[in-house]
Design a protein around this motif. Structure first.
Motif, PDB file in Angstrom:
ATOM      1  N   VAL A 182     -40.576  18.888  21.574  1.00  0.00           N
ATOM      2  CA  VAL A 182     -40.631  20.291  21.927  1.00  0.00           C
ATOM      3  C   VAL A 182     -41.605  20.246  20.393  1.00  0.00           C
ATOM      4  O   VAL A 182     -42.803  21.087  20.372  1.00  0.00           O
ATOM      5  N   GLU A 183     -40.928  20.664  19.253  1.00  0.00           N
ATOM      6  CA  GLU A 183     -41.183  20.703  18.107  1.00  0.00           C
ATOM      7  C   GLU A 183     -42.846  20.116  18.257  1.00  0.00           C
ATOM      8  O   GLU A 183     -42.225  19.333  18.374  1.00  0.00           O
ATOM      9  N   ARG A 224     -31.144  19.736  14.666  1.00  0.00           N
ATOM     10  CA  ARG A 224     -32.587  20.551  15.080  1.00  0.00           C
ATOM     11  C   ARG A 224     -33.360  20.567  16.466  1.00  0.00           C
ATOM     12  O   ARG A 224     -33.299  21.132  17.198  1.00  0.00           O
ATOM     13  N   GLU A 225     -33.837  18.809  16.269  1.00  0.00           N
ATOM     14  CA  GLU A 225     -34.718  18.570  17.083  1.00  0.00           C
ATOM     15  C   GLU A 225     -33.708  18.297  18.436  1.00  0.00           C
ATOM     16  O   GLU A 225     -34.812  19.354  19.521  1.00  0.00           O
ATOM     17  N   ASN A 226     -32.891  17.822  18.288  1.00  0.00           N
ATOM     18  CA  ASN A 226     -31.759  17.956  20.314  1.00  0.00           C
ATOM     19  C   ASN A 226     -32.201  19.011  20.570  1.00  0.00           C
ATOM     20  O   ASN A 226     -32.119  19.274  21.938  1.00  0.00           O
ATOM     21  N   GLU A 227     -31.956  19.906  19.650  1.00  0.00           N
ATOM     22  CA  GLU A 227     -31.356  21.441  20.523  1.00  0.00           C
ATOM     23  C   GLU A 227     -32.516  22.298  20.285  1.00  0.00           C
ATOM     24  O   GLU A 227     -32.662  22.706  21.854  1.00  0.00           O
ATOM     25  N   TYR A 232     -36.136  24.676  24.989  1.00  0.00           N
ATOM     26  CA  TYR A 232     -36.721  25.268  25.732  1.00  0.00           C
ATOM     27  C   TYR A 232     -36.754  24.829  26.585  1.00  0.00           C
ATOM     28  O   TYR A 232     -37.318  25.087  27.976  1.00  0.00           O
ATOM     29  N   VAL A 233     -36.264  23.182  27.211  1.00  0.00           N
ATOM     30  CA  VAL A 233     -35.984  22.949  28.586  1.00  0.00           C
ATOM     31  C   VAL A 233     -35.588  23.622  29.250  1.00  0.00           C
ATOM     32  O   VAL A 233     -36.044  24.248  30.840  1.00  0.00           O
ATOM     33  N   TYR A 274     -24.543  19.555  24.426  1.00  0.00           N
ATOM     34  CA  TYR A 274     -26.269  19.770  24.072  1.00  0.00           C
ATOM     35  C   TYR A 274     -26.225  20.464  26.280  1.00  0.00           C
ATOM     36  O   TYR A 274     -26.721  21.110  26.361  1.00  0.00           O
ATOM     37  N   ALA A 275     -25.625  19.703  27.231  1.00  0.00           N
ATOM     38  CA  ALA A 275     -25.083  20.349  28.055  1.00  0.00           C
ATOM     39  C   ALA A 275     -24.950  21.284  29.178  1.00  0.00           C
ATOM     40  O   ALA A 275     -25.017  21.904  29.288  1.00  0.00           O
TER      41      ALA A 275
END
Lengths: 289, 501
Positions: A182-183, A224-227, A232-233, A274-275
């Motif tokens: 997203v970023e 950071r990227e994963n989160e 967002y999703v 993350y799930a």
């Protein structure tokens, strides 16, 4: 009008592979059709040989141990599927992230193969590469498949603007959409393509009820990227569709990018976090594969 | 060293396995039953095989007692009254099983357990019924120590069926083998999915094409041993097999094979079967004095002979000069078409033969796609299967099976090994089975690649038990040793895995 029928039968698309039975490309047992060619060039692409079309350089002809590849008088590389031993030497040789084992098929030719698996499947899923590059072909294909009472799902990277041309959605049950990043800076680096249409599609498909599932690959140790992506999703989809959290696996990933992204698969517990995050944010149907 | 001494000094044999091996040795000392020289020659060449049934049959190979009758009338010989509750019912069965002979000396058919036990189960509290059934299954696994011991369930859903599935998954036992008699009109989707889930995790139950079996046998049929269709209150006298690859070795061409070598070998196998069947019925005491017969649990006229074949794939490939099996039978239209011609020829010749003592089947034997034995190596694939290592996609493999399965009322089947992800999507597996059964498949087995209990060629073994034998330790299950042989010689556990992509 006869010329319409004629033009239909002429329409061809580059098919990389057909998997008769798949249990991971949508609900039930499905036939998955992989088309060649993708506008993205994702670092973690696990089938990079599907990205580009063959450049006819002939490098693979020289290395093929089975003599299944020839450079024809037309200047194109020809593949003899009967002689091929499926060793994939050509794919390792290819300097262009392409494959000589691509068949340009008409809708009718593809249907002839698909009819064999029809009794055993709930529907088909088209993937790639990026199948929406073949938009006109998909519209015809799905129309034929639906006549047989089967469903059609689109596996897409989101580069096609569905709002601008929604015709294919009218003959499809929905889209399985990749939201990889997203970023903006991270996304540009990861997929080598603007991600604006992807994010626009996320909202549009959800709004029109054609979003079957969203997928995000979780990379090892990229908190950071994963989160950012998952947050967002999850905030956008809520419980409106499935959210498939995919663990990164180095299998098939090009070596130089394996070095950058990781040579081991993402730990299951790490992905589960993350799930859980997604579910906490309202994406109730989030799960890890 | 004498054969007897070898047996009693073998560290890997349990006491009971020694006893059975010694009995087999004793039986082999008699030569009352004689066959033609041509038969012995074909046997010596490996073209015909008697599956080590023994030279002096003292019981039919497979016996499928009428357990409903047992529950109605009890058994005088064993002094058993009809059971009145669940505990009595399983006790009656456990006792009775110990007195049902077979080629393995273990009962190859335990009954349609859900139907038999349901009236008793529903009178009990579910937890209590589960406890009793769990002990029942444990008794079977530890007493009937042979993976050819087989129980049937279905086609309808039942409390007992569900409990047996739950216990099968929890207990992870190799014995008994289990089959679901699947009928799309009688088996609910939910029960079928529960069976798929259990099958993936434990390699059982397998799915039998109920409507196909009913058309051939009527409602009262059993699936026994590996996957054998037989009559309840009947069974199979004998099961020899033609090893089709070896049968073809002296043929000059496919036509020569079809006209000369094939019929010649069919007739020799029929000669063997006729003599054996007559001996069992006329000479041995089984049909005269055994309580199963005298009390009506089996009837001689419900038995048939099973005409077995193996190695159709290798036979066709050899006759057509195909060396790469990946481009042969199953993948190659010409080879598959030759397979059909061969099976048509076998079917017609066996049908034309008037068989002794097969009253319930119009005096005919019935075909059987034999599942292979541990010493077959890579020369003869089971029945009409595509050889391991040459399997095409699952779709293509099913299509070939659908052509050949209808030939074999006394049994055939194929086995599919799935990758882990399929365990999470039983709803993706079931339509494959449903469609294939609809299109002519007779019998479907599946398991996950990482299971301990796995299906070898038709029977189940535990991989951990094979490891025991390798370490020169004893394995309680008689069949583990076959599993080891099939793994080493036939690569039977290396079949193609159904991946997700």
């Amino acid at each position: 009008m006869p010329w319409t029928a004629a033009s239909r039968s002429m329409l061809k698309a580059p098919v990389n592979r057909i998997i008769p039975f798949s249990n991971v490309d949508g609900p039930g047992n499905r036939t998955a059709v992989f088309f060649q060619g993708c506008p993205f060039n994702c670092l973690y692409c696990h089938n990079p040989e599907t990205i580009h079309l063959c450049q006819s350089c002939g490098a693979c002809v020289k290395t093929c141990p089975a003599g299944a590849l020839t450079l024809g008088g037309d200047g194109a590389v020809h593949w003899d599927s009967a002689a091929c031993v499926q060793c994939d030497t050509c794919i390792r040789t290819c300097p262009h992230d392409a494959s000589p084992k691509v068949r340009w098929m008409t809708v009718e030719e593809l249907m002839t193969e698909l009819r064999r698996s029809m009794p055993y499947i709930r529907g088909i899923s088209t993937s790639g590469g990026e199948c929406t590059l073949q938009n006109e072909f998909l519209i015809e294909l799905f129309t034929e498949v639906r006549k047989l009472g089967k469903t059609c799902l689109i596996d897409s990277n989101g580069s096609f603007d569905f709002e601008k041309d929604p015709r294919v959605l009218r003959v499809s049950e929905g889209v399985m959409l990749d939201v990889k990043a997203v970023e903006k800076r991270w996304s540009d680096q990861l997929i080598s393509h603007p991600r604006d249409t992807v994010l626009k599609n996320l909202d549009y498909l959800l709004k029109v009820g054609k979003l079957y599932e969203v997928r995000t690959v979780i990379l090892p140790d990229r908190d950071r990227e994963n989160e950012e992506t998952v947050r967002y999703v999850a905030a956008h989809i809520g419980d409106g569709c499935f959210y498939k959290i995919i663990r990164y696996r180095p299998f098939g990933v090009r070596e130089r990018w394996q070095k950058l992204l990781g040579e081991f698969e993402t730990d299951r517990d790490y992905a589960e976090r993350y799930a859980q995050l997604a579910r906490d944010l309202g994406a109730k149907k989030a799960y890890v594969v | 060293m004498s054969e007897a001494l070898k047996i009693i000094q073998d560290p890997t044999l349990t006491y009971k396995q020694e006893l059975l091996a010694l009995a087999r040795l004793g039986e082999s000392t008699d030569d009352t039953l004689r066959y033609s020289d041509a038969y012995y020659e074909a046997k010596r060449k490996g073209a015909l095989c008697d599956l080590n049934e023994g030279v002096m049959p003292y019981r039919p190979r497979y016996i499928c007692p009428d357990y409903e009758l047992l529950f109605q009338k009890g058994c005088k010989f064993l002094a058993l009254d009809p059971p009145r509750d669940l505990l009595e019912a399983v006790n009656v069965l456990e006792i009775f099983y110990c007195h049902v002979p077979s080629i393995t000396s273990f009962p190859v058919y335990l009954g349609d357990l859900d139907k038999l036990l349901e009236p008793f189960v529903i009178k009990e509290d579910r937890a209590y019924a589960k406890k009793v059934l769990g002990l029942f299954l444990r008794n079977i696994d530890r007493v009937q120590t042979d993976s050819f011991v087989h129980a049937d369930i279905g086609p309808e859903d039942s409390v007992t069926g569900r409990l047996l599935l739950e216990l099968t998954e929890e207990m992870q036992l190799a014995v008994p083998n289990i089959t679901l008699k699947y009928d799309p009109e009688r088996t609910s989707e939910d029960f079928a999915l529960a069976c798929v889930r259990c099958m993936l995790k434990t390699a059982k139950p397998s799915f039998a094409n109920h409507r196909m079996f009913v058309r051939e046998w009527g409602e009262r049929y059993a699936i026994a041993s590996c996957y054998n269709g037989l009559n309840i209150a009947g069974g199979g006298y004998t099961l020899p097999r033609m090893r089709l690859y070896e049968c073809a070795l002296d043929a000059k061409s496919p036509e020569d094979f079809l006209q000369r070598e094939l019929p010649r070998h069919i007739d020799l196998q029929l000669e063997y079967m006729d003599k054996r069947v007559k001996f069992i019925v006329e000479q041995s005491s089984f049909f005269k004095t055994n309580f199963l017969v005298t009390e009506g649990f089996v009837k001689q006229e419900n038995f048939t002979g099973m005409f077995g074949v193996v190695g159709l794939a290798e036979c066709c490939n050899y006759l057509l000069g195909i060396e790469d099996k990946k481009k042969g039978f199953g993948m190659n239209k010409e080879a598959t078409a030759l397979g059909v011609r061969i099976m048509d020829a076998i079917d017609a010749r066996v049908r034309a033969h008037e068989a002794p003592y097969c009253e319930a089947y119009g005096h005919r034997y019935r075909l059987h796609a034999q599942v292979g034995i541990d010493t077959d190596g890579m020369d003869d694939a089971p029945g009409t299967r595509i050889p391991i290592g040459a399997e095409p996609t699952m779709l293509e493999q099913l299509e070939v099976n659908e052509i050949f399965h209808p030939y074999f009322p006394t049994g055939t089947g194929d086995i599919f090994k799935f990758e882990e992800t399929w365990a999470k999507t039983p709803e993706a597996v079931l339509p494959i089975i449903q469609a294939s059964l609809e299109r002519g498949l007779r019998y479907f087995s599946g398991y996950l690649e990482n299971n301990d209990v796995v299906r070898v060629t038709g029977y189940l073994v535990k991989k951990s038990e094979i490891e025991k034998l390798r370490a020169k330790k004893q394995s309680l299950n008689n069949v583990t040793v076959f599993g080891m042989g099939a793994q080493d010689g036939g690569h039977a556990l290396d079949r193609r895995i159904q991946k997700h992509a």
